[in-house]
Design a protein around this motif. Sequence first.
Motif, PDB file in Angstrom:
ATOM      1  N   ALA A   3     -15.470   4.566 -12.941  1.00 41.20           N
ATOM      2  CA  ALA A   3     -15.493   5.938 -12.426  1.00 41.20           C
ATOM      3  C   ALA A   3     -16.361   6.015 -11.165  1.00 41.20           C
ATOM      4  O   ALA A   3     -15.976   6.641 -10.168  1.00 41.20           O
ATOM      5  N   VAL A  62     -15.501   6.879  -7.046  1.00 42.57           N
ATOM      6  CA  VAL A  62     -16.307   7.670  -6.118  1.00 42.57           C
ATOM      7  C   VAL A  62     -16.578   6.879  -4.845  1.00 42.57           C
ATOM      8  O   VAL A  62     -16.370   7.359  -3.718  1.00 42.57           O
ATOM      9  N   ARG A  85     -19.273  16.492  -4.988  1.00 38.51           N
ATOM     10  CA  ARG A  85     -18.048  17.301  -4.953  1.00 38.51           C
ATOM     11  C   ARG A  85     -17.931  18.080  -3.651  1.00 38.51           C
ATOM     12  O   ARG A  85     -16.843  18.175  -3.065  1.00 38.51           O
ATOM     13  N   THR A 102     -10.270  10.793  -1.183  1.00 35.14           N
ATOM     14  CA  THR A 102     -11.516  11.577  -1.205  1.00 35.14           C
ATOM     15  C   THR A 102     -11.443  12.662  -2.274  1.00 35.14           C
ATOM     16  O   THR A 102     -12.448  12.975  -2.922  1.00 35.14           O
ATOM     17  N   ILE A 103     -10.264  13.231  -2.479  1.00 34.75           N
ATOM     18  CA  ILE A 103     -10.105  14.213  -3.563  1.00 34.75           C
ATOM     19  C   ILE A 103     -10.325  13.548  -4.916  1.00 34.75           C
ATOM     20  O   ILE A 103     -11.018  14.092  -5.798  1.00 34.75           O
ATOM     21  N   ALA A 104      -9.765  12.336  -5.082  1.00 33.19           N
ATOM     22  CA  ALA A 104      -9.993  11.590  -6.330  1.00 33.19           C
ATOM     23  C   ALA A 104     -11.471  11.291  -6.518  1.00 33.19           C
ATOM     24  O   ALA A 104     -11.998  11.351  -7.634  1.00 33.19           O
ATOM     25  N   SER A 105     -12.163  10.978  -5.423  1.00 39.05           N
ATOM     26  CA  SER A 105     -13.597  10.732  -5.477  1.00 39.05           C
ATOM     27  C   SER A 105     -14.340  11.957  -5.997  1.00 39.05           C
ATOM     28  O   SER A 105     -15.246  11.857  -6.828  1.00 39.05           O
ATOM     29  N   GLY A 106     -13.923  13.140  -5.518  1.00 32.47           N
ATOM     30  CA  GLY A 106     -14.562  14.365  -5.992  1.00 32.47           C
ATOM     31  C   GLY A 106     -14.351  14.588  -7.475  1.00 32.47           C
ATOM     32  O   GLY A 106     -15.274  14.965  -8.209  1.00 32.47           O
ATOM     33  N   PHE A 107     -13.119  14.338  -7.957  1.00 26.08           N
ATOM     34  CA  PHE A 107     -12.836  14.512  -9.383  1.00 26.08           C
ATOM     35  C   PHE A 107     -13.617  13.528 -10.249  1.00 26.08           C
ATOM     36  O   PHE A 107     -13.961  13.832 -11.396  1.00 26.08           O
ATOM     37  N   ALA A 108     -13.896  12.336  -9.714  1.00 25.91           N
ATOM     38  CA  ALA A 108     -14.621  11.319 -10.484  1.00 25.91           C
ATOM     39  C   ALA A 108     -16.136  11.480 -10.405  1.00 25.91           C
ATOM     40  O   ALA A 108     -16.873  10.728 -11.056  1.00 25.91           O
ATOM     41  N   SER A 109     -16.610  12.445  -9.637  1.00 22.75           N
ATOM     42  CA  SER A 109     -18.047  12.553  -9.374  1.00 22.75           C
ATOM     43  C   SER A 109     -18.888  12.850 -10.601  1.00 22.75           C
ATOM     44  O   SER A 109     -20.100  12.611 -10.603  1.00 22.75           O
ATOM     45  N   GLY A 110     -18.275  13.364 -11.656  1.00 23.10           N
ATOM     46  CA  GLY A 110     -19.034  13.620 -12.880  1.00 23.10           C
ATOM     47  C   GLY A 110     -19.682  12.367 -13.439  1.00 23.10           C
ATOM     48  O   GLY A 110     -20.691  12.435 -14.153  1.00 23.10           O
TER      49      GLY A 110
END
Length: 408
Positions: free
Chosen positions: A231, A235, A297, A390-398
Amino acid sequence: MSADPTTADLSPKSALRWKIAIFAIFLTSGLSIATWASRVPAIKDALGIDNTQVGALLMAAGVASILGLSLSSPVLARFGARRGMLVMMLTFAAGTALVGVGTDVVGSYPVVLAGLVLFGFGNGCLDVMMNVEATAIEQLGGKTILPLFHAFFSFGTVIGAGVGAGAVGLGLNVFAHTAAIGVLIVVIAIAAIANVPMRASVDPDPAEHGAGWRQRLALSLSAWREPRTYALGVVMLGMAFAEGAANDWLALGIVEGHGGTEALGAVGLTVFSVAMTAVRAFGGPLVDRFGRVAMLRVLALSAAAGLTLFILAPNLPLVLVGAALWGVGASLGFPLGMSAAADDPAKAAARVSAAATIGYVAFLAGPPILGVISDRIGLLNTLFVIVALTIASGFASGAARPLTPTGR
């Protein structure tokens, strides 16, 4: 400093010297990379090679870097950060000088190739070690400063590029330039390592020295079995693609995609680089205030919005605004991913090595892949791939949510 200090024993002055030493190591890594990059045209001319052979040199350095990243964790487990960083700095110092020897002294392509293998391996292995040290400093101080360490790497690249331009202007050949930088790296290495604790919190515990090499190697590779590693890799992959694509394709995108001049293309890359470096230098307090996950995010949103504006902007001023937002968004993903990977000092080296390997594979392999795609659908359209990442990176930021450290 005591004869065998650990991070728990450090006085404030010793802790400050340790921090300055790691700043210097980050800067030196950036300096070495810009030194090589600034002399590529001269190396090509001196050896009489074509672009394919230059590409092979770049590939050799990249593969060696990834190998260094992959082996950094067992090296760190075996020798500790202090000795490991010194050896790796001496390795890429020798590689830097060897590039000059191969170019101007013996005129040998294989010698230059060997120099770049040493250069790439030393820098790749050092990268994990210096990030692990930086996160240990961050944890000791209780404040987010890893982005500032990465800003010093950026400062090093700026200095290296400037020195390279000056060397070209003065008519220095590659050997004189790289030999001087190689000696400088050795001097900085010796001075910096002298101020690194003998055994930091991420170094192997003396009680574990009886463990077999295979057991320590298995422990160092254990991070690859953890879902959080992947994950965090997402990011870092998205942001590494965003940074690497900008370095290689942003200027060309302005020229070919928006009809700008070459000078404006250089301006666009400068806008991106300044925005990214500024956030790295001053973004730590924002991370401490709002938290890693929220910042990642927001930055992913900034990168996606900046890239989209860069692609679709109807005029050049808006293209430059897009480049700035792109730089802001790409600024902290990599350092904050490193920081998250090192939350638990007992497993910091293994986790940083694994996450960094994913990120650097993207950084090194991403731009060539984009080049192939762009031949089919156009460069600006290809950049939508980065928007998606980059959008996927934001979703994985948790996954970057802080962990509670475990004992050894």
